[in-house]
Design a protein around this motif. Structure first.
Motif, short mmCIF file in Angstrom:
data_model
loop_
_atom_site.label_atom_id
_atom_site.label_comp_id
_atom_site.label_asym_id
_atom_site.label_seq_id
_atom_site.Cartn_x
_atom_site.Cartn_y
_atom_site.Cartn_z
N LEU A 211 -27.57 16.13 -20.19
CA LEU A 211 -26.84 16.76 -19.52
C LEU A 211 -26.91 16.52 -17.81
O LEU A 211 -28.06 16.54 -17.59
N LYS A 212 -26.03 15.74 -17.23
CA LYS A 212 -26.13 15.66 -16.00
C LYS A 212 -24.87 15.66 -15.10
O LYS A 212 -23.85 15.84 -15.73
N HIS A 213 -25.08 15.83 -13.59
CA HIS A 213 -26.16 16.01 -12.87
C HIS A 213 -26.29 17.17 -12.38
O HIS A 213 -25.37 17.97 -11.85
N TYR A 214 -27.45 17.89 -12.76
CA TYR A 214 -27.98 19.29 -12.63
C TYR A 214 -28.07 19.56 -11.29
O TYR A 214 -29.41 19.21 -10.99
N VAL A 215 -27.61 20.28 -10.50
CA VAL A 215 -25.97 20.85 -10.65
C VAL A 215 -25.51 20.93 -9.44
O VAL A 215 -26.12 20.80 -8.29
N GLY A 216 -24.01 20.86 -9.27
CA GLY A 216 -23.14 20.85 -8.20
C GLY A 216 -23.15 19.57 -7.41
O GLY A 216 -22.60 19.35 -6.49
N HIS A 217 -23.61 18.37 -8.25
CA HIS A 217 -23.25 16.96 -7.48
C HIS A 217 -22.10 16.79 -6.91
O HIS A 217 -22.22 16.00 -5.83
N SER A 218 -20.95 17.20 -7.69
CA SER A 218 -19.58 16.87 -7.43
C SER A 218 -19.17 17.50 -6.11
O SER A 218 -17.99 17.31 -5.66
N PHE A 219 -20.11 18.59 -5.45
CA PHE A 219 -19.37 19.37 -4.34
C PHE A 219 -20.06 18.74 -3.02
O PHE A 219 -20.31 19.65 -2.25
N SER A 220 -20.29 17.54 -3.04
CA SER A 220 -20.93 16.90 -1.82
C SER A 220 -20.38 17.28 -0.63
O SER A 220 -19.09 16.96 -0.76
N GLU A 221 -20.88 17.22 0.40
CA GLU A 221 -20.45 17.31 1.70
C GLU A 221 -19.37 15.97 1.76
O GLU A 221 -19.82 14.92 2.01
N GLY A 222 -18.12 16.20 1.91
CA GLY A 222 -17.26 15.03 2.41
C GLY A 222 -17.00 14.31 1.35
O GLY A 222 -16.54 13.26 1.32
N GLY A 223 -17.37 14.69 -0.02
CA GLY A 223 -17.20 13.73 -1.14
C GLY A 223 -18.24 12.59 -1.16
O GLY A 223 -17.71 11.50 -1.63
N ARG A 224 -19.37 12.63 -0.49
CA ARG A 224 -20.08 11.33 -0.33
C ARG A 224 -21.26 11.35 -1.13
O ARG A 224 -21.81 12.51 -1.51
N ASN A 225 -21.42 10.30 -1.63
CA ASN A 225 -22.64 10.23 -2.59
C ASN A 225 -24.10 10.56 -2.02
O ASN A 225 -24.55 10.25 -0.97
N HIS A 226 -24.61 11.55 -2.92
CA HIS A 226 -25.85 12.20 -2.64
C HIS A 226 -25.87 13.11 -1.28
O HIS A 226 -27.02 13.41 -1.08
N ALA A 227 -24.83 13.43 -1.12
CA ALA A 227 -24.77 14.38 0.34
C ALA A 227 -25.07 15.79 -0.07
O ALA A 227 -24.93 16.30 -0.99
#
Length: 792
Positions: A211-227
């Motif tokens: 199961l990934k990506h634990y957790v909230g990865h998709s609500f990053s600042e500005g929709g930016r990778n790893h933000a």
């Protein structure tokens, strides 16, 4: 005399204890990391070395053979790392396994993992559609069947852990990894993930889903990778943790992978509360926690919460991590970490005990080798499932009557995605994933829309022009990890701005009766494409000059059918109201061409329904249907909201909804809501409807979303036929997270909404939940269901 750990008749716990007692510290440390190798059937294995090393923090392996004598926890993607025939790859993995099992002191086998999200990441494996396609079919059982087929291909090559599924809940479609998600509703994501996990792992859990990506990865600042992610625990639990909780408790998921980002300044790879307190102690997770590639190194390289690799290793392993992937960048310093008092050998034994437990459970000690003669890729059943998902996920957004296509029409197929096999694939499919390493796979099993339409309609009735390029030459782009360009030279965007092919496309279009315009994006990691990991967007306009191409085609006056493929929805700059039809096919995989031909010609119904809202503009981001009251924009401006809402999709026919009927309009707080209604096919063709049930909590002690999906059911009806649908909704599912961090249900009024989409609610009713506030037990009821009765 046979050692206890070598005796399969002994309980696993005894075998683990016996083996641990025999291991040196170095042998224990070796189980806590992986090697990323290019394997060879003759045993001349070598370290993988390419651009990805720059972000994984990888160092060179010294004296590989000597290090293998200590054993190894896992081998990273032995067949998915480079172009190798499956039989040769399996022969090479068996050779390495032979070294570990037969030529080391203790004979501990390695566990091989691969990516398994859209099929096994391996040359020749079935290239399934994207998770957005899985979810858009609104059929959890079908998703389970797909995952089972992926699992069979994986097992046949010796893979025993798949790095899938992705449980991130979409919040901002600019985020490149939107394509990997099941959509924007947390409960729907949880339902789809649960079936995927069950299918991939099988009844015996002899292959671990991750199961990934634990957790909230998709609500990053500005929709930016790893933000960074800015969330309090209540929203984190209600929206982003829910799918993980469902997959752990309902599907017994075998592995979890933490994400790269930090939440409120706490990196996920060192979050003891999430990794240990919540996951293991409260939810009862009994599998292994594996690092995302390079995630441990990020603790000192990017997050700046540790001084060096030894401290990063200690911080992550103490927090709950079990194994570092893809290599040993930090784990190689575990002896130093122990010597410095950063981690204890007692903790190391606890971790290695879990890793060995899983190897015993998986049967690796008894069956360490894969059978080279029984590799099973591209079976007829796998291809059938790939086509079924592709077909049933195609979503019709607009249609002025031009579809289905009429017999004998002359069709012009135009656009950069019409005849590009890679345009139908996701970033984690084998051919696309190779681009980041500047390797090439021909993707010969992919049938393009042009090929399929020529086969369906006849060569003489289908003309073709590319019209424009999206990216003229696919290659490793400008990899930036993790999205921070400070101090690094930036390359020019590879997206084409060449307009020179448009005039020829217009000429071809003018000689046709109907134009099929194939547009969208190209998946590719770290700027090697326009969507995918590290390929985030600042706009929802079609990449490159595709908008100009569409405008030129519409200006011909011919009916234009737009077929959009890709990993996120795009706007058409107002052309939505001028095109004859618009279909969203996402990334439909190797069978995407035939699936599209079936729908366009009317041989199949467009069954897909959106699992992402299609926002009116990038300025509306982040946007999702289950928002809080003011999230839609204040004041409500023309560019806010969704042009096509969550749950939306047209059919070849129409449906009417009868009134809601509650069995009881007062329900106990530990009870079940039962509500029924009739659905009638009021059109002239057979078809299916996805009936969706939403709930609105009218008054609560915490702010709640304007509506939340709680049940759905697809029903197939002949013209004039009626079915009675009865939904059963446990009151437990009306819960939210209190300030104390517990899931609770409050008494009060709840509006039940039933309709064809989140914005097309056909019937409403109110139910009263009675009793005292209820704190839910660990095994709370997470699933609703529906019964279908046919009228006589």
């Amino acid at each position: 005399m046979t050692a206890i750990y070598q005796d399969p008749q002994r309980p696993v716990a005894e075998r683990v204890a016996d083996l641990l007692a025999r291991m040196t510290p170095e042998e224990k440390f070796a189980q806590m990391h992986a090697f990323w190798l290019i394997l060879s059937p003759d045993g001349a294995h070598r370290e993988r070395s390419d651009l990805s090393d720059s972000f994984s923090g990888a160092g060179q392996l010294s004296d590989l053979n000597a290090r293998l004598q200590r054993g190894i926890g896992q081998i990273t993607r032995p067949l998915g790392t480079h172009v190798v025939e499956a039989q040769d790859g399996v022969r090479a993995t068996n050779r390495l396994q032979k070294t570990l099992v037969e030529e080391t002191r203790l004979g501990i086998p390695a566990l091989f993992h691969e990516e398994c999200l859209v099929g096994l990441l391996c040359k020749g494996a079935t290239l399934f559609p994207s998770p957005l396609n899985y979810a858009s079919a609104w059929d959890p059982q079908l998703v389970g069947q797909v995952a089972a087929a992926i699992g069979e291909e994986a097992r046949s090559t010796g893979c025993r852990q798949g790095l899938a599924p992705v449980l991130d809940v979409s919040r901002d479609v600019r985020w490149g990894r939107t394509e990997e998600t099941f959509g924007e509703d947390p409960w729907l994501v949880g339902v789809m993930a649960t079936h995927f996990v069950k299918g991939l792992q099988g009844k015996q859990r002899d292959l671990l889903a991750t199961l990934k990506h634990y957790v909230g990865h998709s609500f990053s600042e500005g929709g930016r990778n790893h933000a960074p992610v800015h969330l309090g625990f209540c929203e984190l639990n209600d929206t982003f943790l829910l799918p993980f909780e469902m997959a752990v408790k309902l599907a017994n998921a075998g592995s979890v992978m933490p994400a790269y980002h930090d939440i409120d300044n706490q990196p996920s790879h060192s979050d003891a509360f999430l990794l240990t307190t919540l996951l293991r102690e409260r939810w009862g997770f009994d599998g292994i926690i594996v690092a995302d590639y390079g995630g441990v190194s990020l603790l000192h390289q990017h997050h700046g919460v540790t001084h060096d690799a030894a401290e990063s290793a200690a911080l992550a392993f103490n927090a709950g991590l079990d194994i570092e992937l893809p290599k040993d960048d930090c784990a190689q310093h575990l002896a130093q970490a122990v010597e410095r008092g950063l981690i204890s050998m007692h903790k190391v034994d606890e971790i290695v005990g879990r890793l060995l437990t899983e190897k015993f459970r998986l049967g690796l000690f008894e069956q360490p080798y894969a059978d080279e003669s029984r590799i099973n890729l591209q079976s007829a059943e796998a291809r059938r499932l790939a086509r079924e998902v592709a077909t049933r996920s195609i979503t019709l957004l607009e249609n002025n009557g031009v579809l289905p296509l009429k017999p004998a029409q002359r069709v012009a197929v135009i656009g950069p995605t019409a005849n590009d096999p890679l345009a139908l694939l996701s970033g984690y499919s084998f051919p696309v994933h190779l681009i980041i390493s500047d390797m090439l796979d021909q993707a010969s099993q992919v049938v393009t829309p042009l090929q399929a339409l020529r086969a369906a309609l006849g060569e003489d009735r289908v003309s073709y022009a590319r019209g424009c390029h999206i990216i003229e030459q696919r290659m490793a782009g400008a990899p930036v990890f993790p999205g921070d360009s400070a101090g690094k030279p930036m390359q020019q965007s590879p997206v084409s701005q060449d307009l020179s092919l448009i005039p020829q496309a217009v000429t071809v279009a003018e000689q046709s009766e109907v134009i099929i315009a194939c547009v969208g994006d190209l998946a590719g990691l770290f700027q090697s494409g326009t969507v995918g990991e590290g390929s985030d967007a600042e706009s929802l306009s079609l990449p490159g000059v595709q908008q100009q191409l569409l405008e030129a085609l519409v200006a011909t006056g011919k009916p234009v059918v737009v077929v959009m493929t890709g990993g996120r929805p795009y706007n058409l700059g107002g052309l939505e109201e001028r095109v004859a039809a618009l279909l969203m096919a996402w990334a439909p995989g190797q069978e995407g061409g035939p699936a599209l031909a079936d729908v366009l010609t009317g041989r199949a119904e467009p069954e897909g329904r959106l699992v992402l809202s299609v926002p009116k503009s990038a300025g509306a981001m982040p946007y999702y249907y289950n928002h809080k009251l003011k999230s839609g924009g204040t004041p409500f401006a023309f560019h806010f909201g969704a042009r096509y809402p969550f749950g939306y999709g047209k059919s070849w026919t129409t449906f009417s909804y009868g009134p809601l009927s509650f069995r009881r309009d007062e329900v106990a707080i530990d009870g079940e809501i039962e509500v029924a209604l009739d659905i009638t096919n009021s059109g002239q063709r057979a078809g299916s409807e996805v009936v969706q049930l939403y709930v609105r909590d009218k008054v609560a002690s915490m702010v709640r979303p304007v509506q939340e999906l709680k049940a759905f059911q697809r029903v197939r009806l002949a013209p004039g036929e009626t079915a009675r649908l009865t939904f059963f909704l446990p009151v437990d599912m009306l819960n939210f997270t209190s300030r104390e961090g517990e899931r609770v249900v409050e008494p009060g009024e709840f509006e039940i909404q039933v309709g064809a989409s989140s914005a097309d609610i056909r019937q409403r009713g109110t139910v009263q939940v009675t009793g005292a506030l209820r704190e839910l037990p660990s095994n709370w009821r997470m699933l609703s269901h529906c019964e279908i009765g046919r009228s006589l």
